[in-house]
Design an enzyme around this catalytic site. Structure first.
Site, PDB file in Angstrom:
ATOM      1  N   GLU A 187      43.109 -24.368   7.771  1.00  0.00           N
ATOM      2  CA  GLU A 187      42.166 -23.913   6.741  1.00  0.00           C
ATOM      3  C   GLU A 187      40.727 -24.187   7.160  1.00  0.00           C
ATOM      4  O   GLU A 187      39.820 -23.385   6.912  1.00  0.00           O
ATOM      5  CB  GLU A 187      42.448 -24.614   5.402  1.00  0.00           C
ATOM      6  N   ARG A 214      37.834 -21.779 -22.350  1.00  0.00           N
ATOM      7  CA  ARG A 214      37.664 -21.603 -20.902  1.00  0.00           C
ATOM      8  C   ARG A 214      36.422 -20.800 -20.558  1.00  0.00           C
ATOM      9  O   ARG A 214      35.732 -21.063 -19.571  1.00  0.00           O
ATOM     10  CB  ARG A 214      38.876 -20.872 -20.313  1.00  0.00           C
ATOM     11  N   GLY A 229      44.455 -11.286 -10.883  1.00  0.00           N
ATOM     12  CA  GLY A 229      45.763 -11.900 -10.660  1.00  0.00           C
ATOM     13  C   GLY A 229      45.613 -13.303 -10.103  1.00  0.00           C
ATOM     14  O   GLY A 229      44.531 -13.704  -9.670  1.00  0.00           O
ATOM     15  N   HIS A 263      43.847 -20.170   0.003  1.00  0.00           N
ATOM     16  CA  HIS A 263      45.154 -20.517  -0.569  1.00  0.00           C
ATOM     17  C   HIS A 263      46.070 -20.985   0.559  1.00  0.00           C
ATOM     18  O   HIS A 263      46.111 -20.363   1.619  1.00  0.00           O
ATOM     19  CB  HIS A 263      45.749 -19.290  -1.271  1.00  0.00           C
ATOM     20  N   ASN A 270      38.567 -17.063  -2.214  1.00  0.00           N
ATOM     21  CA  ASN A 270      39.405 -18.236  -2.430  1.00  0.00           C
ATOM     22  C   ASN A 270      40.196 -18.513  -1.159  1.00  0.00           C
ATOM     23  O   ASN A 270      40.504 -17.584  -0.404  1.00  0.00           O
ATOM     24  CB  ASN A 270      40.380 -17.975  -3.585  1.00  0.00           C
ATOM     25  N   MET A 289      40.917 -25.955  -8.884  1.00  0.00           N
ATOM     26  CA  MET A 289      42.270 -25.906  -9.421  1.00  0.00           C
ATOM     27  C   MET A 289      42.326 -25.438 -10.884  1.00  0.00           C
ATOM     28  O   MET A 289      43.258 -25.767 -11.600  1.00  0.00           O
ATOM     29  CB  MET A 289      42.937 -27.275  -9.259  1.00  0.00           C
ATOM     30  N   ARG A 290      41.344 -24.637 -11.316  1.00  0.00           N
ATOM     31  CA  ARG A 290      41.408 -24.043 -12.660  1.00  0.00           C
ATOM     32  C   ARG A 290      41.637 -22.540 -12.521  1.00  0.00           C
ATOM     33  O   ARG A 290      41.049 -21.901 -11.646  1.00  0.00           O
ATOM     34  CB  ARG A 290      40.074 -24.228 -13.399  1.00  0.00           C
TER      35      ARG A 290
HETATM   36  C1  GAR Z   1      43.626 -26.788   0.114  1.00  0.00           C
HETATM   37  O1  GAR Z   1      44.849 -26.872   0.816  1.00  0.00           O
HETATM   38  C2  GAR Z   1      43.524 -25.460  -0.593  1.00  0.00           C
HETATM   39  O2  GAR Z   1      44.058 -24.379   0.147  1.00  0.00           O
HETATM   40  C3  GAR Z   1      44.330 -25.721  -1.820  1.00  0.00           C
HETATM   41  O3  GAR Z   1      43.994 -27.015  -2.213  1.00  0.00           O
HETATM   42  C4  GAR Z   1      43.608 -27.773  -1.053  1.00  0.00           C
HETATM   43  C5  GAR Z   1      42.229 -28.334  -1.296  1.00  0.00           C
HETATM   44  O4  GAR Z   1      41.882 -29.263  -0.285  1.00  0.00           O
HETATM   45  N1  GAR Z   1      44.029 -24.773  -2.849  1.00  0.00           N
HETATM   46  C6  GAR Z   1      44.891 -24.398  -3.775  1.00  0.00           C
HETATM   47  O5  GAR Z   1      46.037 -24.830  -3.860  1.00  0.00           O
HETATM   48  C7  GAR Z   1      44.381 -23.366  -4.752  1.00  0.00           C
HETATM   49  N2  GAR Z   1      45.348 -23.065  -5.747  1.00  0.00           N
HETATM   50  P1  GAR Z   1      40.358 -29.687  -0.097  1.00  0.00           P
HETATM   51  O6  GAR Z   1      39.813 -30.105  -1.470  1.00  0.00           O
HETATM   52  O7  GAR Z   1      40.428 -30.855   0.840  1.00  0.00           O
HETATM   53  O8  GAR Z   1      39.612 -28.536   0.470  1.00  0.00           O
END
Ligand code: GAR
Length: 191
Positions: free
Chosen positions: A175, A66, A144, A110, A108, A91-92
């Site tokens: 978002e 990694r 974390g 979330h 980030n 998503m890593r």
């Molecule tokens: C979003 O909802 C973001 O908050 C989430 O993935 C989606 C990405 O959408 N992130 C996570 O779950 C992080 N662990 P996008 O590629 O259309 O922005």
């Protein structure tokens, strides 16, 4: 303007919202590069169409190492003079090495009202709990998982008959307002 990199793994709708916001006359950040760990992420095509430099750094080329993958990402960040990193559907999980390098300068988004529901399947968990509201959080990244200091949040109502998919769509729309606002406020605070 603060040179920002956006790290993605998928569709990049938050990325697109950030790129659009970066083009406002008074925007305090610009998008220097978009990096995906997945070469086929559709967000890369979207970013390229918006004339933003894109780079894929395929994690599969680094096997279980990694940190080697992250060193390759970090080299791209250095090449583009990046000052702030915005994770947007990346998503890593990150190693302490990359988190430490960008300590206090990596954000980030979330899809929950942290500290509720760190990790995955946030919308199904909010519905299972009978929550009356859901939402999204922009936070600083620390070691974390989904745990760093919260910068800003936006709540949305949970409606009768919501499914994880309908709730996810409502949160995602929030978002797209939250992330540009939070990143702009953060970058204004850097100077
Ligand atoms: C979003 O909802 C973001 O908050 C989430 O993935 C989606 C990405 O959408 N992130 C996570 O779950 C992080 N662990 P996008 O590629 O259309 O922005």
């Amino acid at each position: 303007r603060v040179r920002t990199a956006i790290l993605i793994s998928g569709a990049g709708s938050n990325m697109a919202a950030l790129i659009e916001a970066s083009r406002a006359a008074d925007a305090p950040f610009e998008v220097a590069v978009v990096i995906s760990n997945k070469p086929d992420a559709s967000g890369l095509t979207v970013a390229a169409a918006l004339d933003v430099p894109v780079m894929a750094v395929d994690h599969r080329l680094f096997g279980k190492d990694r940190e080697a993958h992250e060193r390759a990402i970090d080299a791209v960040l250095m090449d583009h003079g990046v000052e702030v990193v915005a994770l947007a559907g990346y998503m890593r999980l990150l190693t302490p090495w990359l988190v430490g390098r960008w300590n206090g300068l990596m954000l980030n988004i979330h899809p929950s009202l942290l500290p509720k529901y760190p990790g995955l399947d946030t919308h199904a968990r909010a519905l299972a709990a009978g929550d009356e509201e859901a939402g999204c959080t922009v936070h600083l990244v620390d070691e974390g998982v989904d745990e760093g200091p919260v910068l800003d949040q936006e709540a949305v109502p949970v409606l009768p008959f919501d499914t994880p998919e309908t709730l996810a769509q409502r949160v995602l729309t929030a978002e797209h307002r939250l992330y540009p606002r939070a990143l702009a406020a953060f970058c204004r605070g850097l100077h």
